[in-house]
Design a protein around this motif. Structure first.
Motif, short mmCIF file in Angstrom:
data_model
loop_
_atom_site.label_atom_id
_atom_site.label_comp_id
_atom_site.label_asym_id
_atom_site.label_seq_id
_atom_site.Cartn_x
_atom_site.Cartn_y
_atom_site.Cartn_z
N ASP A 1 0.98 -1.25 0.02
CA ASP A 1 -0.02 -0.04 0.03
C ASP A 1 0.85 1.14 0.12
O ASP A 1 1.71 1.43 0.88
CB ASP A 1 -1.03 0.03 1.07
N ILE A 2 0.63 2.37 -1.01
CA ILE A 2 1.44 3.38 -1.02
C ILE A 2 0.19 4.56 -1.22
O ILE A 2 -0.45 4.23 -2.20
CB ILE A 2 2.45 3.56 -1.79
N LYS B 1 -0.31 8.53 -1.95
CA LYS B 1 0.41 9.91 -2.08
C LYS B 1 -0.89 11.07 -2.20
O LYS B 1 -1.65 10.81 -2.68
CB LYS B 1 1.08 9.97 -3.27
N GLU C 1 -2.88 9.67 -5.42
CA GLU C 1 -2.40 8.58 -6.32
C GLU C 1 -2.03 7.32 -5.39
O GLU C 1 -1.55 7.69 -4.03
CB GLU C 1 -1.00 8.93 -6.93
N THR C 2 -2.86 6.28 -5.66
CA THR C 2 -2.68 5.08 -4.62
C THR C 2 -2.06 3.68 -5.33
O THR C 2 -2.93 3.52 -6.33
CB THR C 2 -3.89 4.96 -3.74
N PHE C 3 -1.18 3.07 -4.72
CA PHE C 3 -1.08 1.67 -5.28
C PHE C 3 -1.44 0.97 -3.93
O PHE C 3 -1.08 1.23 -2.84
CB PHE C 3 0.57 1.67 -5.21
N GLY C 4 -2.61 0.00 -4.31
CA GLY C 4 -2.91 -0.75 -3.05
C GLY C 4 -4.33 -1.35 -3.65
O GLY C 4 -4.92 -1.31 -4.61
N ILE D 1 -7.82 2.42 -2.18
CA ILE D 1 -8.15 3.36 -3.24
C ILE D 1 -9.40 3.95 -2.75
O ILE D 1 -9.59 5.22 -2.78
CB ILE D 1 -8.30 2.61 -4.64
#
Lengths: 130, 395
Positions: free
Chosen positions: A37-38, A40, A56-59, A64
């Motif tokens: 999970d990241i 921003k 912005e999301t990685f997850g 999200i």
């Protein structure tokens, strides 16, 4: 019984405020790729008020959805309110998260606080006096 | 379009399996231990099922123990070999790093109980090396357990060679063949397998039933004590309907194995080629030595659960080895075992095609995975860092 509430799925499928603010007043990034999970968070601040927020999301789905909901909760709000935003408020606004996904709402809270810190770091005079 | 592409998780029951179960529930409901005709009829039905199952893997009927599934079979196999070994002062067990948790967690328990465990590496291609199995065998080794085909990346191990090696060294050889039975040719005699675990719902049978093959003469320990069912090795009134249904499913699935494989392989390879067009992606596991319907990819810069949810919206059922889907903080131990780093392992996708998969479905999957990966990357901070040069691509 679905994995997530309708609200979570709605925000996941149609996330609000996705993207980047090029001239952001404050940027915060939390989480790490190792854990999966990241988040921003970009804030545009004018007159002690969040006038715009993007993320912005990685997850996962709830990460999200939490990012999306968090931006909705802070846009138009004075910084004094934004500073008080809790992960619980994000989760409640999403009609709840599964227990093992609560950390996604924590990330959203932390991303916003981190962006605020970034802003106060650049504008120490704006930091509220304790 | 609705596509069920998660056949490694479970399969749809076949009409033959459902019919066999229903007929048994309605008519052959006696207790096989009862001596009147209704009971003996159930006994006969059960034994016919056992013989049918045994025939598929070239075993003898009395070598088949019906269990509640693959996990129970794995538990019983490992515990039995460990106990038999301990009686001879042999307390070393060998397995691999990417076994199913039913094996790994049982080994962990045995380790806590004083056994020594060696987990062999499976390398980048997801294959065990015969020479490493040979080198790991010690004087006090009582068991080698290597899965026939991996449940996540579908890689198929050199089971016959490992079997021959173990037989020569006098070490019991167990294989978790849950993903392979009904899908790959298996011959416990030719492949010199001492114990083999299987689960019915992976070959269109019902859930909650499986079997353990135990070669005659290999000692077995009970997990469940009680009555004398299953040669006294597994107590409890037999689930005749489930066993009969399992046998019907296995006969059918194994009967069309060659045609299925011939049909699925090209579809699998088409899917691999299509997904391989996605930039910064990689196939997990060997491309050749793998189950005919298994495709497993990593896509850099995205997370698996959101990929699955969006594919579900488009009618595609798949799975992932991301932490969010595993219910822990770590991504799949299988992907880590083949050397994928956490960042990349979170972005994995497993598609396991069923016998009825079509080219049209495969193309639909390729198109949709491409779109969803691109969409998720469009707002991934990791992807931004990778594409802007702030971080280096791994794949």
């Amino acid at each position: 019984m679905a994995l997530y509430s309708e609200k979570v799925m709605e925000h996941f499928r149609h996330p609000r405020n996705v993207g980047v603010i090029e001239d952001a007043s404050g940027v915060g990034e939390v989480g790490n790729a190792k854990c999966g999970d990241i988040m921003k968070m970009y804030l545009k601040i004018e007159d002690d008020t969040v006038v715009d927020a993007k993320f912005e999301t990685f997850g996962c789905g709830s990460a999200i959805a939490s990012s999306s909901m968090a931006t909705e909760l802070i846009i138009g709000k004075p910084l004094s309110d934004v500073a008080k935003l809790t992960n619980k408020a994000v989760a409640e606004a999403l009609d709840g998260l599964p227990a093992y996904k609560m950390h996604c709402s924590v990330l959203a809270e932390e991303a916003i606080q981190s962006a605020l810190e970034d802003y106060y770091g650049k504008h120490p005079e704006k930091r509220p006096q304790a | 379009m609705k596509i069920y592409a998660d056949n490694a998780a479970t399969t749809k029951m076949s009409p033959a399996a459902i019919r066999a179960m229903m007929s048994c529930l309605e008519e052959t409901y006696g207790n096989p231990s009862s001596l009147y005709a209704l009971g003996q009829e159930a006994k006969e039905t059960l034994e016919k099922a056992r013989a049918a199952i045994a025939a598929v893997i070239n075993a003898e009927p009395q070598e088949i123990i019906i269990t509640s599934g693959g996990s129970e079979a794995d538990n019983q196999a490992l515990r039995s070999a460990a106990l038999a070994g301990k009686k001879k002062g042999k307390t070393h067990l060998i397995s691999t790093a990417f076994e199913h948790h039913a094996v790994l967690h049982t080994l962990k328990k045995l380790e806590d109980e004083g056994f020594a465990v060696t987990l062999l590496p499976v390398h980048e291609n997801g294959l065990v090396r015969l020479e490493e199995v040979a080198a790991a065998i010690r004087e006090d080794t009582c068991l080698v357990s290597v899965m026939t085909a991996n449940n996540e990346i579908g890689t198929v191990q050199p089971i016959g060679e490992i079997g021959a090696l173990c037989r020569e060294k006098g070490v019991t050889f167990h294989t978790d063949a849950v993903q392979a039975v009904g899908h790959l040719p298996l011959d416990v005699k030719a492949q010199q397998i001492d114990m083999l675990s299987a689960s019915a719902h992976k070959f269109h049978g019902p859930k909650g039933v499986g079997f353990l093959y135990v070669r005659k003469g290999v000692p077995l320990t009970n997990l469940i004590e009680g009555g004398a069912q299953e040669r006294g090795k597994r107590a409890g009134t037999e689930n005749v309907a489930a066993a009969v249904s399992m046998a019907a499913a296995l006969k059918e699935t194994a009967g069309s194995m060659a045609e299925t494989e011939a049909r699925l392989r090209p579809l699998r390879d088409r899917l691999i080629a299509g997904l391989g067009e996605i930039p910064h992606s990689a196939l997990n596991g060997d491309a050749v030595h793998r189950l005919p319907g298994n495709v497993n990819f990593c896509f850099e810069g995205i997370e698996g659960e959101s990929l699955l949810l969006l594919l579900d919206d488009r009618g595609i059922c798949a799975s992932s080895g991301s932490a969010c889907t595993s219910g822990s903080l770590d991504p799949s131990h299988v992907l880590l075992a083949i050397g994928r780093v956490h960042d990349v392992a979170h972005g994995s996708l497993r598609l396991t095609l069923g016998e009825d998969a079509t080219e049209e479905q495969v193309d639909y999957i390729i198109q949709n995975v491409k779109e969803v990966v691109e969409y998720l990357r469009s707002f991934s901070p990791i992807w931004r860092d990778l594409t802007s040069g702030k971080a280096a691509f791994i794949l």
